[in-house]
Design an enzyme around this catalytic site. Structure first.
Site, short mmCIF file in Angstrom:
data_model
loop_
_atom_site.label_atom_id
_atom_site.label_comp_id
_atom_site.label_asym_id
_atom_site.label_seq_id
_atom_site.Cartn_x
_atom_site.Cartn_y
_atom_site.Cartn_z
N GLY B 3 61.31 29.78 59.96
CA GLY B 3 62.39 29.06 59.30
C GLY B 3 63.13 28.12 60.23
N GLY B 5 65.87 26.25 59.53
CA GLY B 5 67.20 25.91 59.04
C GLY B 5 68.23 26.04 60.15
CB VAL B 71 55.26 33.18 56.83
CG1 VAL B 71 55.01 34.67 57.03
CG2 VAL B 71 55.40 32.47 58.16
CD GLU B 162 79.05 20.55 47.38
OE1 GLU B 162 79.63 20.89 48.42
OE2 GLU B 162 77.83 20.72 47.20
CG ASP B 291 72.22 31.47 53.69
OD1 ASP B 291 73.17 31.59 54.48
OD2 ASP B 291 72.07 30.50 52.93
CB ALA B 306 76.07 25.32 57.53
#
Lengths: 408, 408
Positions: B3, B5, B71, B162, B291, B306
């Protein structure tokens, strides 16, 4: 009005003060600045930097309605255009649907050697190029790896030269240091042209200059060699097979098939042979503008470039207004300002007739001209930043691989 | 490392001076700045402005190899990770694959109500939103037209707020004057939240402020109402059916399924319950960050935002170095700096604990914070121009509908 390219928009804008009810039909919701499409295909620019919604461009022009749809048929006797489930009646029709790439009867090559005409095409090519390096990095087989790092561009016109030059720049500069198992600078980029020189529309001296610049960037240029086969593994150039997993097609153009439905003569590429006023001889209420029109001026055939399409669009608008006012329509006269082609970083050729440039100076000329003509101030500024940043860092801002059904 | 991120990159960057052989596996070639993903989905920013190639970010870090792949399995006893046809042995493993959206057992809703986690998702949503207005313009049926102009956002968390706020801005400002047969300002934008208030992670006063701001932007907010059905024609909200052709899902999150293969306890959302040092209790050689990790600190559960992911990533890097040096790993302590959420044009809420803001001031705070944290100078500058231009003109720069298999 069918087609929202340079010609179609030229007609619509030219009629902005006319008391007419205009309908603009396009397959996409956006106008694309075609001369920079190769920058999207090579990850230099984001799509929104060279494309703008047609509705946005025309929002102030109340006499035009934009319709998003694909025209399936034109019924010239009933004066109707069919698009999807709908059809529209017209008094006057302008067809400006341009050209697609042609595979000279080998449509099966299309899946292995995509061409570059639309934003979809550009995204597809971008993903192929970036993915090729990823596949090479992941491959354990020496021959496979070499095939993933081999790129062939077919066709030595402006698009082929731009793609090959930029590919060489990506391989030799942009991706340097980024891979651990492969060396992108050892990629092969080959430009194959069947004719005797690249950029055949330019004077021979500039073709030679472009060829030198390509060689300097690391592109192998093969002149006078025709492609005889393309498959997933590579291309056959004459009798020679070259293993290459990425083949890009920039060789032939074929006119939009809508041209066939206008009851007019077509030239060899399928373009409509129009009357001198750009109307269809048997149907004076139909005009053809842009790349789809086959027009021969005093100096020979009008080239398929953006300025010519814009001029035709504006001319059709004037002729339509003349007709509506009961006056005779006038003959189209193409004004040739010059030809520009970029080869790569700091390399381009310019032929203005009275002025011929190549190299760095030509590249600055090309750069300023293209930024100037890009629609919209915001786009100009963003493009300028992307390029300024690319110039100093060799980085390309749009190196994103995305796989999905809907995209952009 | 699985990952790329915020968490995964945090680990990799934290180990930049370590004498280790790092492998970063990601499904995509890019890192996405998730907090601005909704801007791509609503055509405000081009994808390259919020995404950067992982290889580019890590090019200077010679101890890491980037592998593009998905994966499929983790074999914790053999200490192997399987990705496609390849598998990799590991001494230490960090899993940071985040979350996807969850449909509470109604996976059939996914096709009608897409969620927003990746760039692919964002392109899909962008095309849906823009296409809805086109379909409305083309429709002759009054009810169909209304359904195309009705938008439902499910879920009142930050992403839902948003999306709803920006949708209202697009309908009421951006598209004004662009259509001839419909009036986009008569669109309905509805935000449906099952809980008692929007932005439940914020103090109640800020939730109320956000709700007022949404109403001011023209969003209908439905609180305490659950979605009971979704299909191509609309949604059922409790017993009420609302015709809406565009439904966006921002309601639930479910952890990446890779978490199940680690031999650890999972929480209700499928997140991995890690030890205090972020390792997996039965497998100290495996860490989970971002997360996907379920961590409870002194002040309650660590939020899925984040800054938390970045902190976990850096902490895992420190713990790995401690382990390698023969020292004990340390417990993770989450440092909460605050929560930001934007509602729309000049509307946001900020909760810094010691400082609570809403409205214009909060929006400036949000704007500066997000531009500051965007990776890369070029991105920051381009985003700033896009936003400055959007601020003054209401225009959104990325309003391109593209349909293709490969995209970006």
């Amino acid at each position: 009005m069918i087609g929202g390219g340079f010609a179609g928009l030229g007609v619509v804008r030219g009629l902005r003060h006319a008391a007419l009810d205009l309908l603009l039909i396009d397959r996409t919701n956006h106008h694309v600045f075609q001369p920079l499409l190769y920058q999207v295909a090579t990850a230099g620019l984001a799509a929104p930097s060279i494309a703008a919604p047609l509705r946005r461009i025309l929002r102030q022009q109340a006499n035009v309605t934009v319709y998003l749809g694909e025209v399936s048929a034109i019924d010239v006797s009933a004066r109707r255009v069919h698009a999807g489930e709908r059809s529209f009646e017209y008094d006057y029709l302008v067809v400006a649907t341009g050209t697609r790439h042609a595979y000279f009867g080998h449509d099966e090559w299309a899946q292995h050697a995509p061409g570059l005409k639309s934003l979809e095409d550009a995204f597809g090519i971008r993903a192929r190029i970036l993915d090729a390096f990823e596949q090479a990095e992941m491959s354990d087989d020496q021959a496979q790896r070499a095939a993933w790092l081999s790129f062939v561009v077919v066709g030595g016109g402006p698009t082929g030269v731009e793609l090959a030059g930029t590919l060489a720049e990506i391989a030799h500069h942009t991706l340097r240091q980024e891979f651990r198992r492969i060396d992108p600078t050892r990629s092969r980029v080959r430009l194959v042209e069947a004719g005797p020189r690249v950029l055949p529309a330019f004077p021979a001296s500039l073709s030679a200059a472009a060829q030198r610049q390509l060689a300097h960037l690391g592109v192998e240029v093969s002149i006078g060699r025709a492609i005889t086969a393309v498959d997933a593994h590579g291309v056959r150039i004459g009798d020679e097979f070259m293993a290459a997993r990425t083949v890009l097609w920039a060789a032939g153009v074929a006119a939009s098939p809508l041209g066939r439905q206008l009851g007019a003569e077509l030239d060899r590429a399928g373009r409509v042979q129009v009357a001198t006023d750009l109307s269809v001889p048997a149907h004076p209420e139909i005009f053809v503008a842009g790349d789809l029109a086959s027009v021969t001026g005093a100096a020979g055939a009008v080239p398929g470039i953006a300025p010519a399409a814009k001029q035709m669009g504006r001319h059709v608008a004037r002729n339509l207004q003349a007709r509506l006012a009961g006056r005779a329509s006038a003959a189209f006269r193409y004004r040739h300002y010059g030809l520009l082609a970029t080869v790569g970083r700091m390399a381009a050729v310019v032929d203005m007739g009275w002025l011929r440039l190549s190299g760095l100076l030509a590249w600055w000329f090309w750069l300023l001209a293209h930024i100037y003509f890009l629609i919209g101030f915001r786009n100009r500024l963003v493009v300028l930043i992307d390029w300024a940043s690319a110039y100093f860092t060799y980085e390309r801002g749009a190196r994103i691989i995305v796989r999905s059904d809907q995209s952009g």
